[in-house]
Design a protein around this motif. Structure first.
Motif, PDB file in Angstrom:
ATOM      1  N   SER A 134     -38.112   9.043  -0.916  1.00  0.00           N
ATOM      2  CA  SER A 134     -36.683   8.778  -0.697  1.00  0.00           C
ATOM      3  C   SER A 134     -36.245   7.523  -1.442  1.00  0.00           C
ATOM      4  O   SER A 134     -35.152   7.483  -2.021  1.00  0.00           O
ATOM      5  CB  SER A 134     -36.398   8.629   0.803  1.00  0.00           C
ATOM      6  N   THR A 175     -38.407   3.325   5.420  1.00  0.00           N
ATOM      7  CA  THR A 175     -39.413   3.613   6.452  1.00  0.00           C
ATOM      8  C   THR A 175     -40.693   4.156   5.838  1.00  0.00           C
ATOM      9  O   THR A 175     -40.729   4.553   4.671  1.00  0.00           O
ATOM     10  CB  THR A 175     -38.892   4.658   7.458  1.00  0.00           C
ATOM     11  N   TYR A 182     -31.855   6.089   4.933  1.00  0.00           N
ATOM     12  CA  TYR A 182     -32.593   5.495   6.052  1.00  0.00           C
ATOM     13  C   TYR A 182     -34.095   5.636   5.850  1.00  0.00           C
ATOM     14  O   TYR A 182     -34.867   4.674   6.031  1.00  0.00           O
ATOM     15  CB  TYR A 182     -32.174   6.156   7.368  1.00  0.00           C
ATOM     16  N   LEU A 183     -34.533   6.843   5.450  1.00  0.00           N
ATOM     17  CA  LEU A 183     -35.965   7.091   5.281  1.00  0.00           C
ATOM     18  C   LEU A 183     -36.573   6.240   4.165  1.00  0.00           C
ATOM     19  O   LEU A 183     -37.773   5.950   4.186  1.00  0.00           O
ATOM     20  CB  LEU A 183     -36.209   8.577   4.982  1.00  0.00           C
ATOM     21  N   TRP A 210     -40.043   1.838  10.635  1.00  0.00           N
ATOM     22  CA  TRP A 210     -39.257   0.945   9.783  1.00  0.00           C
ATOM     23  C   TRP A 210     -40.185   0.050   8.965  1.00  0.00           C
ATOM     24  O   TRP A 210     -41.108  -0.577   9.490  1.00  0.00           O
ATOM     25  CB  TRP A 210     -38.319   0.101  10.623  1.00  0.00           C
ATOM     26  N   GLY A 253     -27.392  10.201   3.849  1.00  0.00           N
ATOM     27  CA  GLY A 253     -27.543   9.097   4.798  1.00  0.00           C
ATOM     28  C   GLY A 253     -28.952   9.055   5.386  1.00  0.00           C
ATOM     29  O   GLY A 253     -29.556   7.985   5.527  1.00  0.00           O
ATOM     30  N   ALA A 254     -29.490  10.239   5.711  1.00  0.00           N
ATOM     31  CA  ALA A 254     -30.850  10.320   6.256  1.00  0.00           C
ATOM     32  C   ALA A 254     -31.866   9.861   5.213  1.00  0.00           C
ATOM     33  O   ALA A 254     -32.828   9.148   5.535  1.00  0.00           O
ATOM     34  CB  ALA A 254     -31.146  11.755   6.694  1.00  0.00           C
TER      35      ALA A 254
END
Length: 296
Positions: A267, A42, A38-39, A52, A34-35
């Motif tokens: 990522s 970003t 998100y990354l 972001w 999940g991290a």
């Protein structure tokens, strides 16, 4: 609510013993994934807070010529290395399936290379074997053939890693052996009466009946090949050279994340790799309906 309490009362012991696995699932897999997701949206350099950026990393990937090279190299490695490895593993399994003396010894010896997997030691050994003064060139010199630095030549560097992939055929070989043991001997005996030779027996009996094993090995080796990292990193010295000929996708991901500190970009690359593997695996599953046969 009462049903929930009753369910928990009946099953709490089972969930208690599942606690270590559940902890690993969430703490070591689900939360990090999940991290990472998100990354991927970003700009993150591991030293400052993530900013972001939306789909900027994904759009940048599509315009990155080095990323495109990494895709081509990895696909070439997968589509050449995996079929050759499985063909070689099946060939050896067929030989070892015969009742020859010392069969257990041969099975163990052929499996040994797979025990080392993607170890640094094996990659270093491979670098020495195919170097300018390596064993390969020494052998070729006895036949009057002038060798080269195979790992430093763009036209041959990738093929040395494909050979390494094929050489580590032990795991699929053992699985093939298990599948061959399940083929009924009566079918071979009946085919002999009908005058079928060895080749025809293989095509009409052996191969169709072990297609579930072929399917399993194919999926597992495709996934493993896409994630290959250590051989390319060691053989190329971490650069993916010469001329990006051994720039595996995972190696470029590593360079971006831990070399250039573009963790957001890395990522995004990781998630693209996951999607690519998932699509290819799904295609194998869909097409398996046409070529995989299960015994009833």
């Amino acid at each position: 609510m009462e049903k929930l309490k009753s369910f928990w009362k009946r099953n709490w012991v089972g969930y208690f013993f599942l606690t270590p696995w559940l902890f690993g699932l969430f703490a070591l897999s689900a939360i990090p994934m999940g991290a990472s997701l998100y990354l991927s949206f970003t700009n993150y350099d591991m030293f400052t807070s993530p900013v972001w950026a939306g789909f900027e990393n994904y759009s940048s990937m599509m315009q990155d010529s080095k990323w495109q090279s990494a895709i081509k190299v990895t696909i070439s490695y997968v589509f050449l290395g995996v079929p050759l490895q499985l063909i070689f593993a099946l060939s050896v399994a067929l030989l070892l399936n015969r009742g020859i003396r010392g069969i257990k010894f041969y099975r163990a010896i052929y499996y040994v290379p797979s025990l080392f997997g993607g170890s640094v030691a094996i990659a270093l050994l491979w670098r020495q074997l195919f170097g300018r003064e390596g064993v390969v060139n020494v052998i070729l010199s006895h036949f009057g053939i002038e060798g080269m630095n195979w790992i430093a030549t763009p036209d041959t560097a990738l093929y040395t890693l494909i050979i390494l992939k094929v050489w580590q055929f032990g795991a699929p070989m053992v699985i093939f052996l298990a599948g061959l043991k399940q083929v009924p001997v009566e079918l071979y005996e009946a085919s002999k009466i009908d005058g079928a030779g060895k080749w025809k027996q293989f095509l009409k009996i052996t191969l169709p009946l072990i297609t579930p094993v072929v399917f399993f090995n194919l999926v597992m080796q495709i996934i493993a090949a896409f994630q290959a990292f250590t051989p390319a990193y060691i053989v190329s010295g971490g650069s993916g050279g010469p001329l990006d000929s051994t720039l595996f996708y995972t190696l470029y991901l590593y360079q971006k994340g831990f070399g250039h500190f573009q963790m957001g970009y890395a990522s995004a690359m990781a998630w693209f790799l996951l999607i690519m593997i998932s699509i290819l695996t799904a295609l194998v599953f869909v097409t398996s309906k046409k070529w995989v046969y299960y015994q009833e």
